[in-house]
Design an enzyme around this catalytic site. Sequence first.
Site, PDB file in Angstrom:
ATOM      1  N   GLU A   1       0.845  -1.187   0.000  1.00  0.00           N
ATOM      2  CA  GLU A   1       0.000   0.000   0.000  1.00  0.00           C
ATOM      3  C   GLU A   1       0.884   1.241   0.000  1.00  0.00           C
ATOM      4  OE1 GLU A   1      -4.065   1.549   2.003  1.00  0.00           O
ATOM      5  OE2 GLU A   1      -2.509   1.018   3.459  1.00  0.00           O
TER       6      GLU A   1
ATOM      7  N   GLU B   1       4.886   4.629   4.013  1.00  0.00           N
ATOM      8  CA  GLU B   1       4.445   5.908   4.564  1.00  0.00           C
ATOM      9  C   GLU B   1       5.671   6.714   4.973  1.00  0.00           C
ATOM     10  OE1 GLU B   1       2.775   9.031   5.330  1.00  0.00           O
ATOM     11  OE2 GLU B   1       1.349   7.449   4.799  1.00  0.00           O
TER      12      GLU B   1
ATOM     13  N   ASP C   1      -2.369  12.263  -2.232  1.00  0.00           N
ATOM     14  CA  ASP C   1      -2.383  13.729  -2.205  1.00  0.00           C
ATOM     15  C   ASP C   1      -2.791  14.256  -3.574  1.00  0.00           C
ATOM     16  OD1 ASP C   1      -1.396  13.464   0.326  1.00  0.00           O
ATOM     17  OD2 ASP C   1       0.651  14.021  -0.175  1.00  0.00           O
TER      18      ASP C   1
ATOM     19  N   LYS D   1      -3.041  22.417  -7.328  1.00  0.00           N
ATOM     20  CA  LYS D   1      -2.550  23.509  -8.167  1.00  0.00           C
ATOM     21  C   LYS D   1      -1.991  22.949  -9.475  1.00  0.00           C
ATOM     22  CE  LYS D   1      -1.453  26.677  -4.379  1.00  0.00           C
ATOM     23  NZ  LYS D   1      -0.389  27.481  -3.705  1.00  0.00           N
TER      24      LYS D   1
ATOM     25  N   ASP E   1     -11.110  10.742  -4.344  1.00  0.00           N
ATOM     26  CA  ASP E   1     -12.390  11.448  -4.289  1.00  0.00           C
ATOM     27  C   ASP E   1     -12.282  12.822  -4.934  1.00  0.00           C
ATOM     28  OD1 ASP E   1     -10.828  12.665  -2.389  1.00  0.00           O
ATOM     29  OD2 ASP E   1     -12.348  12.693  -0.823  1.00  0.00           O
TER      30      ASP E   1
ATOM     31  N   ASN F   1     -12.286   6.616   8.147  1.00  0.00           N
ATOM     32  CA  ASN F   1     -12.856   7.908   8.524  1.00  0.00           C
ATOM     33  C   ASN F   1     -12.650   8.932   7.419  1.00  0.00           C
ATOM     34  OD1 ASN F   1     -13.822   7.128  11.057  1.00  0.00           O
ATOM     35  ND2 ASN F   1     -11.836   7.475  12.020  1.00  0.00           N
ATOM     36  N   PHE F   2     -11.516   8.848   6.729  1.00  0.00           N
ATOM     37  CA  PHE F   2     -11.251   9.794   5.649  1.00  0.00           C
ATOM     38  C   PHE F   2     -12.266   9.628   4.525  1.00  0.00           C
ATOM     39  CE2 PHE F   2      -9.479  10.896   1.561  1.00  0.00           C
ATOM     40  CZ  PHE F   2      -9.064  12.191   1.781  1.00  0.00           C
TER      41      PHE F   2
END
Length: 290
Positions: free
Chosen positions: A98, A123, A172, A176, A208, A270-271
Amino acid sequence: MQQDENTPIDGHGTDENVRGAQASADGRPALYGRKVLSFVRRSARLDARLQRAWDAYSDTYLLKINAGEGSLDVRDGFVFDQACIRETWGNGNPLIVEIGSGQGENVVAVAAAHPETNFLALEVYDPGVAHTMLLAGKQGLQNLRIAQVNAPELFKAAADGSIAEVWTFFPDPWPKMRHHKRRIVQPELASDIHRTLAEGGVWRIATDIEDYALHVHEVMDGLKDFHNDGTLTVSLPVEHVGKGNADEAAALRHADFVESERFDGRVLTNFEKKGLAANRVIHDFTYRRV
């Protein structure tokens, strides 16, 4: 990499890669030849709970593959092959990687539900790494490891056919326009992921952000060595919009694209719940190695 409190979503920060390029003495931009990163490295102090988790579990879960202290590069000469995987996990089970595990909510839950599969969480942010170790340590998970490295560096070090699946959920967005090159889904990474996937392996992506969905289609749909396994038809604008201009997308020319049903192997974090509560559409992609 989920967009949590440790993750910049608008490109702000002091990282010099974000600043406007200035001409150097030889006429090249000041950032010529430097890596374009999909994140901004920021120091973050761990609270007492997370520091205890780091101290207690880092020897168990954190892979020691970095080039040096504080480096997010993989050390020279490191090869992530089947021998390394077997030594690390103690078995030859399929491996899922992941990219951007955030707080570890998804990867820990799935690892707990599937002990027959190995998982590697990538991460870069200390709090996210520590929280993932905390969740895994509480359950005594044996099939999960964490690497605090720049994801493309890990895939460059990975052997051909060594990975069963790659997951990139809610990366992320870098909204821009000038920062779109920093989005993690890029042709070079796609090439490395294709090489490291086992026969029939898949790269699963979810976002999303509508503009990011268009970006994924632009990068991935034209690649002959990946097959889009989607079955849903979605309409997207065919031009990009920058930060603060998302409302303009509705007036742009649209076209139909193929995407996947929601991946039922992804935990509803939750995100993702917040995105749904804000009426954002979740775009799922499944690209299979051919």
